[in-house]
Design a protein around this motif. Sequence first.
Motif, PDB file in Angstrom:
ATOM      1  N   ASP A 112       0.718  -1.496   0.526  1.00 35.12           N
ATOM      2  CA  ASP A 112      -0.102  -0.161  -0.316  1.00 35.12           C
ATOM      3  C   ASP A 112       0.473   1.404   0.032  1.00 35.12           C
ATOM      4  O   ASP A 112       2.235   0.658   0.974  1.00 35.12           O
ATOM      5  CB  ASP A 112      -0.498   0.451   1.405  1.00 35.12           C
ATOM      6  CG  ASP A 112      -1.558  -1.009   1.241  1.00 35.12           C
ATOM      7  OD1 ASP A 112      -2.336  -1.707   0.099  1.00 35.12           O
ATOM      8  OD2 ASP A 112      -1.858  -1.687   2.069  1.00 35.12           O
ATOM      9  N   SER A 118      -1.841   5.612   8.633  1.00 33.12           N
ATOM     10  CA  SER A 118      -3.792   5.171   8.375  1.00 33.12           C
ATOM     11  C   SER A 118      -2.491   3.718   7.482  1.00 33.12           C
ATOM     12  O   SER A 118      -3.489   3.011   7.285  1.00 33.12           O
ATOM     13  CB  SER A 118      -4.524   5.926   7.629  1.00 33.12           C
ATOM     14  OG  SER A 118      -3.444   6.140   6.169  1.00 33.12           O
ATOM     15  N   ALA A 119      -1.740   3.409   7.791  1.00 28.53           N
ATOM     16  CA  ALA A 119      -0.641   2.521   7.288  1.00 28.53           C
ATOM     17  C   ALA A 119      -1.378   1.016   7.921  1.00 28.53           C
ATOM     18  O   ALA A 119      -2.025   1.063   9.403  1.00 28.53           O
ATOM     19  CB  ALA A 119       0.422   2.534   7.385  1.00 28.53           C
ATOM     20  N   ASP A 120      -2.323   0.036   7.113  1.00 29.75           N
ATOM     21  CA  ASP A 120      -2.476  -1.086   7.746  1.00 29.75           C
ATOM     22  C   ASP A 120      -0.938  -2.038   7.831  1.00 29.75           C
ATOM     23  O   ASP A 120      -0.146  -2.319   7.015  1.00 29.75           O
ATOM     24  CB  ASP A 120      -3.136  -1.639   6.631  1.00 29.75           C
ATOM     25  CG  ASP A 120      -3.645  -2.920   6.723  1.00 29.75           C
ATOM     26  OD1 ASP A 120      -4.040  -3.517   8.018  1.00 29.75           O
ATOM     27  OD2 ASP A 120      -2.782  -4.306   6.826  1.00 29.75           O
ATOM     28  N   TYR A 121      -1.079  -2.347   9.360  1.00 30.71           N
ATOM     29  CA  TYR A 121       0.882  -3.167  10.033  1.00 30.71           C
ATOM     30  C   TYR A 121       0.524  -4.683   9.219  1.00 30.71           C
ATOM     31  O   TYR A 121       1.676  -4.656   8.787  1.00 30.71           O
ATOM     32  CB  TYR A 121      -0.311  -3.445  11.240  1.00 30.71           C
ATOM     33  CG  TYR A 121       0.868  -4.417  12.045  1.00 30.71           C
ATOM     34  CD1 TYR A 121       2.597  -4.076  10.856  1.00 30.71           C
ATOM     35  CD2 TYR A 121       1.524  -4.796  12.589  1.00 30.71           C
ATOM     36  CE1 TYR A 121       2.986  -4.808  12.324  1.00 30.71           C
ATOM     37  CE2 TYR A 121       1.782  -5.625  13.608  1.00 30.71           C
ATOM     38  CZ  TYR A 121       3.045  -5.514  13.626  1.00 30.71           C
ATOM     39  OH  TYR A 121       3.749  -6.425  14.254  1.00 30.71           O
ATOM     40  N   SER A 122      -0.751  -5.188   8.999  1.00 29.27           N
ATOM     41  CA  SER A 122      -0.622  -6.789   8.001  1.00 29.27           C
ATOM     42  C   SER A 122       0.014  -6.296   6.501  1.00 29.27           C
ATOM     43  O   SER A 122       0.768  -7.158   6.069  1.00 29.27           O
ATOM     44  CB  SER A 122      -1.896  -7.598   8.461  1.00 29.27           C
ATOM     45  OG  SER A 122      -2.495  -8.288   6.912  1.00 29.27           O
ATOM     46  N   SER A 123      -0.009  -5.543   5.864  1.00 26.22           N
ATOM     47  CA  SER A 123      -0.045  -5.172   4.879  1.00 26.22           C
ATOM     48  C   SER A 123       1.318  -4.333   5.166  1.00 26.22           C
ATOM     49  O   SER A 123       2.482  -4.703   4.170  1.00 26.22           O
ATOM     50  CB  SER A 123      -0.729  -3.851   3.758  1.00 26.22           C
ATOM     51  OG  SER A 123       0.041  -3.618   2.491  1.00 26.22           O
ATOM     52  N   TRP A 124       1.861  -3.631   5.985  1.00 27.20           N
ATOM     53  CA  TRP A 124       3.422  -3.198   6.053  1.00 27.20           C
ATOM     54  C   TRP A 124       4.189  -4.605   6.214  1.00 27.20           C
ATOM     55  O   TRP A 124       5.214  -5.124   5.726  1.00 27.20           O
ATOM     56  CB  TRP A 124       3.200  -2.701   6.949  1.00 27.20           C
ATOM     57  CG  TRP A 124       4.670  -2.135   8.272  1.00 27.20           C
ATOM     58  CD1 TRP A 124       5.844  -3.223   8.252  1.00 27.20           C
ATOM     59  CD2 TRP A 124       5.780  -0.932   7.639  1.00 27.20           C
ATOM     60  NE1 TRP A 124       6.987  -1.706   8.625  1.00 27.20           N
ATOM     61  CE2 TRP A 124       6.803  -0.782   7.566  1.00 27.20           C
ATOM     62  CE3 TRP A 124       4.890   0.311   6.775  1.00 27.20           C
ATOM     63  CZ2 TRP A 124       7.039   0.175   7.980  1.00 27.20           C
ATOM     64  CZ3 TRP A 124       5.364   1.799   6.707  1.00 27.20           C
ATOM     65  CH2 TRP A 124       6.704   1.397   7.196  1.00 27.20           C
TER      66      TRP A 124
END
Length: 252
Positions: A112, A118-124
Amino acid sequence: MEVLSIPSNYTPREDLLAGKTLLVTGAGDGIGRTAAQTFARYGATVVLLGRTVSKLEAVYDEIETTGGPKPAIIEMDLATADEQSYQNLASGLEKEFSCLDGILHNAGLLGDRRPIESADYSSWQTVMQVNVNAQFLLTRYLLPLLKESSNASIVLTSSTVGRVGRAYWGAYAVSKFATEGFMQVLAGELENTTNIRVNSLNPRATNTGMRRTAYPAETPTDNPAPADIMPAYLYLIGNDSSEVTGKAFDAR
Ligand SMILES: NC(=O)c1ccc[n+]([C@@H]2O[C@H](COP(=O)([O-])OP(=O)(O)OC[C@H]3O[C@@H](n4cnc5c(N)ncnc54)[C@H](OP(=O)(O)O)[C@@H]3O)[C@@H](O)[C@H]2O)c1
């Protein structure tokens, strides 16, 4: 960071990679696919690693059809593979090959692009797993086989946003900074002690699926094709760069 280019007008010998065994990650598509085909054309036995078997089989068939050395396929999803999978991979390759002459760490995920806030931890985590942790685990368990080579090269794929940070490029940019750090740490550890060199390579804008996703407004063919940047890949993976380690390169 000092960024180098390959020697101008570099022309690889036709048999540059003859007798070498090289592992390419993300070999089923984009730059990795072209790199695998190119390495085979220059004589290497290529181990094709990726997560989509049908794509790897297509590359395998293309290499066989064009008369390249018989490749090998390793199906592996770098986002989900556990440490034991890397140990199994290394022992499998040790049974098959007497040494490994290089790894092109090429597989990558864009993830992403959004504000850190607003970053998504799982995607990170997934981007870090594929772009950083997989490089560590593969290298960690394949170093014994690389040490058996008389002249081995590890090439890590960087990016412009891994050398100068850019807002909203999130985990991808951070993962490429980590890649540069990994390159420097490993090159330092291996300098003067072994025959293994380690460098990073930024392909720069190249017409692949990842680039088209990142820049949907571009005309894709305005960017070079993967084939156009292969001289840099050949230079770094082959013995012409034997004396070069710990350096950051641009492919053009
Ligand atoms: N293209 C550019 O402009 C550009 C610029 C700078 C840096 N780069 C870097 O260059 C490298 C290659 O990028 P590309 O443009 O060729 O991208 P691409 O066309 O998206 O290809 C990426 C490759 O990585 C594989 N991959 C992704 N996630 C994986 C996973 N979990 N496990 C195993 N394999 C996985 C993909 O497999 P599937 O085919 O199965 O999805 C694909 O073969 C990347 O490291 C990228 O960051 C590219």
